[in-house]
Scaffold this active site. Structure first.
Site, PDB file in Angstrom:
ATOM      1  N   GLU A 128      10.407  24.369  -9.270  1.00  0.00           N
ATOM      2  CA  GLU A 128       9.065  24.460  -8.696  1.00  0.00           C
ATOM      3  C   GLU A 128       8.455  23.079  -8.505  1.00  0.00           C
ATOM      4  O   GLU A 128       7.803  22.820  -7.501  1.00  0.00           O
ATOM      5  CB  GLU A 128       8.154  25.298  -9.598  1.00  0.00           C
ATOM      6  CG  GLU A 128       6.860  25.744  -8.915  1.00  0.00           C
ATOM      7  CD  GLU A 128       5.708  24.758  -9.031  1.00  0.00           C
ATOM      8  OE1 GLU A 128       4.699  24.930  -8.329  1.00  0.00           O
ATOM      9  OE2 GLU A 128       5.819  23.781  -9.825  1.00  0.00           O
ATOM     10  N   GLU A 129       8.702  22.196  -9.464  1.00  0.00           N
ATOM     11  CA  GLU A 129       8.085  20.875  -9.416  1.00  0.00           C
ATOM     12  C   GLU A 129       8.824  19.905  -8.497  1.00  0.00           C
ATOM     13  O   GLU A 129       8.301  18.837  -8.188  1.00  0.00           O
ATOM     14  CB  GLU A 129       8.015  20.274 -10.834  1.00  0.00           C
ATOM     15  CG  GLU A 129       7.146  21.047 -11.806  1.00  0.00           C
ATOM     16  CD  GLU A 129       5.659  20.906 -11.517  1.00  0.00           C
ATOM     17  OE1 GLU A 129       5.311  20.361 -10.452  1.00  0.00           O
ATOM     18  OE2 GLU A 129       4.851  21.351 -12.348  1.00  0.00           O
ATOM     19  N   HIS A 177       0.309  16.963 -15.165  1.00  0.00           N
ATOM     20  CA  HIS A 177       1.052  15.841 -14.579  1.00  0.00           C
ATOM     21  C   HIS A 177       0.579  14.493 -15.123  1.00  0.00           C
ATOM     22  O   HIS A 177       0.960  13.448 -14.590  1.00  0.00           O
ATOM     23  CB  HIS A 177       0.969  15.846 -13.058  1.00  0.00           C
ATOM     24  CG  HIS A 177       1.658  17.011 -12.410  1.00  0.00           C
ATOM     25  ND1 HIS A 177       2.163  16.963 -11.130  1.00  0.00           N
ATOM     26  CD2 HIS A 177       1.940  18.260 -12.854  1.00  0.00           C
ATOM     27  CE1 HIS A 177       2.714  18.122 -10.811  1.00  0.00           C
ATOM     28  NE2 HIS A 177       2.581  18.933 -11.854  1.00  0.00           N
ATOM     29  N   GLU A 181       0.087  29.529 -12.998  1.00  0.00           N
ATOM     30  CA  GLU A 181      -0.329  28.146 -12.763  1.00  0.00           C
ATOM     31  C   GLU A 181      -1.652  27.862 -13.475  1.00  0.00           C
ATOM     32  O   GLU A 181      -2.508  28.742 -13.588  1.00  0.00           O
ATOM     33  CB  GLU A 181      -0.496  27.886 -11.262  1.00  0.00           C
ATOM     34  CG  GLU A 181       0.799  27.831 -10.481  1.00  0.00           C
ATOM     35  CD  GLU A 181       1.627  26.598 -10.799  1.00  0.00           C
ATOM     36  OE1 GLU A 181       1.091  25.638 -11.399  1.00  0.00           O
ATOM     37  OE2 GLU A 181       2.823  26.601 -10.457  1.00  0.00           O
ATOM     38  N   ASP A 227       1.356  23.026 -17.557  1.00  0.00           N
ATOM     39  CA  ASP A 227       2.007  23.304 -16.270  1.00  0.00           C
ATOM     40  C   ASP A 227       3.511  23.369 -16.453  1.00  0.00           C
ATOM     41  O   ASP A 227       4.202  22.401 -16.196  1.00  0.00           O
ATOM     42  CB  ASP A 227       1.615  22.208 -15.277  1.00  0.00           C
ATOM     43  CG  ASP A 227       2.044  22.509 -13.858  1.00  0.00           C
ATOM     44  OD1 ASP A 227       2.447  23.651 -13.580  1.00  0.00           O
ATOM     45  OD2 ASP A 227       1.982  21.594 -13.027  1.00  0.00           O
ATOM     46  N   HIS A 256       7.462  28.914 -13.895  1.00  0.00           N
ATOM     47  CA  HIS A 256       8.560  27.950 -13.800  1.00  0.00           C
ATOM     48  C   HIS A 256       8.772  27.258 -15.139  1.00  0.00           C
ATOM     49  O   HIS A 256       7.822  27.024 -15.894  1.00  0.00           O
ATOM     50  CB  HIS A 256       8.323  26.930 -12.681  1.00  0.00           C
ATOM     51  CG  HIS A 256       7.098  26.073 -12.822  1.00  0.00           C
ATOM     52  ND1 HIS A 256       7.104  24.880 -13.508  1.00  0.00           N
ATOM     53  CD2 HIS A 256       5.838  26.219 -12.341  1.00  0.00           C
ATOM     54  CE1 HIS A 256       5.899  24.331 -13.448  1.00  0.00           C
ATOM     55  NE2 HIS A 256       5.113  25.129 -12.750  1.00  0.00           N
ATOM     56  N   ASP A 310      10.642  24.300 -15.290  1.00  0.00           N
ATOM     57  CA  ASP A 310      10.808  22.857 -15.101  1.00  0.00           C
ATOM     58  C   ASP A 310       9.463  22.152 -15.221  1.00  0.00           C
ATOM     59  O   ASP A 310       8.395  22.762 -15.069  1.00  0.00           O
ATOM     60  CB  ASP A 310      11.464  22.549 -13.753  1.00  0.00           C
ATOM     61  CG  ASP A 310      10.643  23.047 -12.558  1.00  0.00           C
ATOM     62  OD1 ASP A 310       9.991  24.112 -12.694  1.00  0.00           O
ATOM     63  OD2 ASP A 310      10.656  22.384 -11.511  1.00  0.00           O
TER      64      ASP A 310
END
Length: 376
Positions: free
Chosen positions: A133-134, A348, A162, A99, A66, A68
Site C-alpha cells: 500500500e505504501e 510517516h 487508515e 499507519d 495494510h 507494510d
C-alpha cells in the site's frame, strides 16, 4: 498490556518496510484461523496479500488494511528504535503504529470477539490485508480486486483502517477520496549560448505560457464534500547549471487531485489539447494512481456516523480529504467504502505514535460497526 496492545507491538517489531510483510500476515492469519476464518494467502509478484473470511453470502463486509510501512528515515532521529515499540506517558511509539498496524491489530481483535459472540451472523465478514500500500500499490489490492472480478466476488461494504481521525478518535469519517493523476512533461528546445538566442530555442520560455494557463485553470468548483480539483507542479528541471547556456530541454512533473467530475482519460485529453494549442515540441508520460470514489448517504455511512458520534461524543466531520488509499480499488467493485482509524498527526514522521487509550478503544469501535451491519 492487553490483547490489542500486545498484537500491535508484535506487528511493529516486524520491520515490514514496503513491500515486505516480514511475517505480519502469517501471525494474523494464525489468529484468524484459530477464530474460525478461512484464510487464503495470495502471493502476487513480490507482495503478500491475505484474504480471510467468516460466514457466507451477502452482505459482505470487508475490513481493509495494510501490513507494510514507510521507511523510518534516520534511526538516530528517533527517540527510540522505530521497530522496538515503546510506551512513554500513555503513548505508544513505533513505525506503523498509526499507519496502520494499530488498526490492523484492532481489526483482528474485533473480528475474533465478533465471531465468538455471533457464530451464526448474517453474511460474510472478511479481512483483506496487503504489503503493497505504501509503495507502488501494483501487486496489492489493485491485483486482488482484479482477481475478485474474475471470481465474481461481491463486496457490499468496506471499512479501511487508515488513520482518519484528526484530534480525537472518531472525530472524522472519511467518505471518499480524490483521484490522483501524475504527469511528466518534457519540452524540447535547442541548446545554445545565451548571447545568441536567435540560434537557440529556449524550452523554458516556450513552455511558460502553457504552464501559466495550466496552473491558472479552475477545473471545477468541487463536488459534494470534495474540494475543487487541484493541479500542482512538483518539480521543474532544465539547464546544465551554467548561466551562459540556454537549455535544450525542460522537464516538469505535476500531479492532479481530482473530484468525481473527472476521470483520468478526460483530464489527459484536456491537458494534451492545451499543450497542443501552444504548439510545443513535447512528450508527456502519465501515471494513474487511482480514480476518485465517493460513498453517498446509505446504510454504511449512517451507521458509521452514529457509531463514531457515540465514541467521540460529537458527530464526526465527513470528509473526502487526504491522499489516496486502497479503498480506491475496492469502490469500483460496487462497494460502499469508508475509512475509520486513529489520529493521523504523526503518520510517516519520526516518532510516529498513537495514544494507548485510543488503541485500546479501537477494537470496540470496529466491533460495534460490524455488529450494527451484520447482526441488526
Amino acid at each position: 498490556m492487553n490483547d490489542v496492545l500486545d498484537l500491535t507491538c508484535d506487528l511493529i517489531a516486524r520491520a515490514s518496510v514496503t513491500p515486505e510483510d516480514a511475517g505480519c500476515q502469517a501471525l494474523l492469519a494464525g489468529r484468524l484461523t484459530a477464530a474460525g476464518f478461512a484464510c487464503e494467502h495470495l502471493r502476487l509478484g513480490e507482495v503478500d496479500n491475505l484474504w480471510a473470511t467468516h460466514g457466507s453470502g451477502a452482505p459482505v463486509l470487508v475490513l481493509l488494511g495494510h501490513t507494510d510501512v514507510v521507511p523510518p528515515g534516520p534511526r538516530e532521529a528517533w527517540t527510540s528504535d522505530p521497530f522496538d515499540p515503546q510506551i512513554r506517558d500513555g503513548v505508544l511509539y513505533g513505525r506503523g503504529v498509526a499507519d496502520m498496524k494499530g488498526s490492523v491489530a484492532a481489526f483482528v481483535v474485533a473480528a475474533e470477539q465478533f465471531v465468538a459472540a455471533h457464530r451464526a451472523h448474517a453474511g460474510t465478514l472478511a479481512v483483506l490485508l496487503t504489503s503493497d500500500e505504501e509503495g507502488d500499490a501494483i501487486d496489492g489490492v489493485r491485483r486482488v480486486a482484479n482477481l475478485f472480478r474474475e471470481r465474481g466476488q461481491a463486496i457490499d461494504w468496506c471499512i479501511t483502517g487508515e488513520p482518519s481521525s484528526t484530534e480525537r478518535l472518531g472525530d472524522l469519517l472519511r467518505v471518499g477520496r480524490r483521484g490522483s493523476l501524475s504527469g511528466t512533461l518534457t519540452v524540447k528546445g535547442v541548446q545554445g549560448h545565451v548571447a545568441y538566442p536567435h540560434k537557440a530555442r529556449n524550452p523554458i520560455h516556450l513552455a511558460a505560457p502553457a504552464l501559466a494557463e495550466l496552473v491558472a485553470r479552475q477545473w471545477d468548483d468541487g463536488f459534494e464534500s470534495f474540494p475543487p480539483t487541484s493541479l500542482q507542479v512538483s518539480n521543474i528541471h532544465a539547464g546544465t547549471g551554467a548561466n551562459n547556456v540556454i537549455p535544450g530541454e525542460l522537464q516538469v512533473a505535476f500531479n492532479l487531485r481530482y473530484t468525481p467530475h473527472w476521470d483520468a482519460p478526460r483530464l489527459e485529453t484536456e491537458i494534451t489539447a492545451l499543450l497542443d494549442r501552444h504548439a510545443l515540441d513535447y512528450a508527456l508520460r502519465w501515471h494513474r494512481s487511482g480514480e476518485p470514489f465517493y460513498t453517498p448517504e446509505g446504510r454504511l455511512r449512517s451507521v458509521a456516523r452514529e457509531v463514531l458520534g457515540a465514541f467521540a461524543g460529537a458527530p464526526p466531520e465527513e470528509s473526502t480529504g487526504g491522499g489516496t488509499s486502497d479503498a480506491r480499488f475496492i469502490a469500483p467493485l460496487g462497494a460502499q467504502c469508508i475509512e475509520v482509524g486513529p489520529v493521523n498527526a504523526s503518520i510517516h514522521q519520526v516518532d510516529e505514535h498513537v495514544r494507548v487509550a485510543d488503541l485500546q478503544a479501537l477494537p470496540a469501535l470496529y466491533r460495534t460497526l460490524i455488529e450494527r451491519l451484520l447482526v441488526e
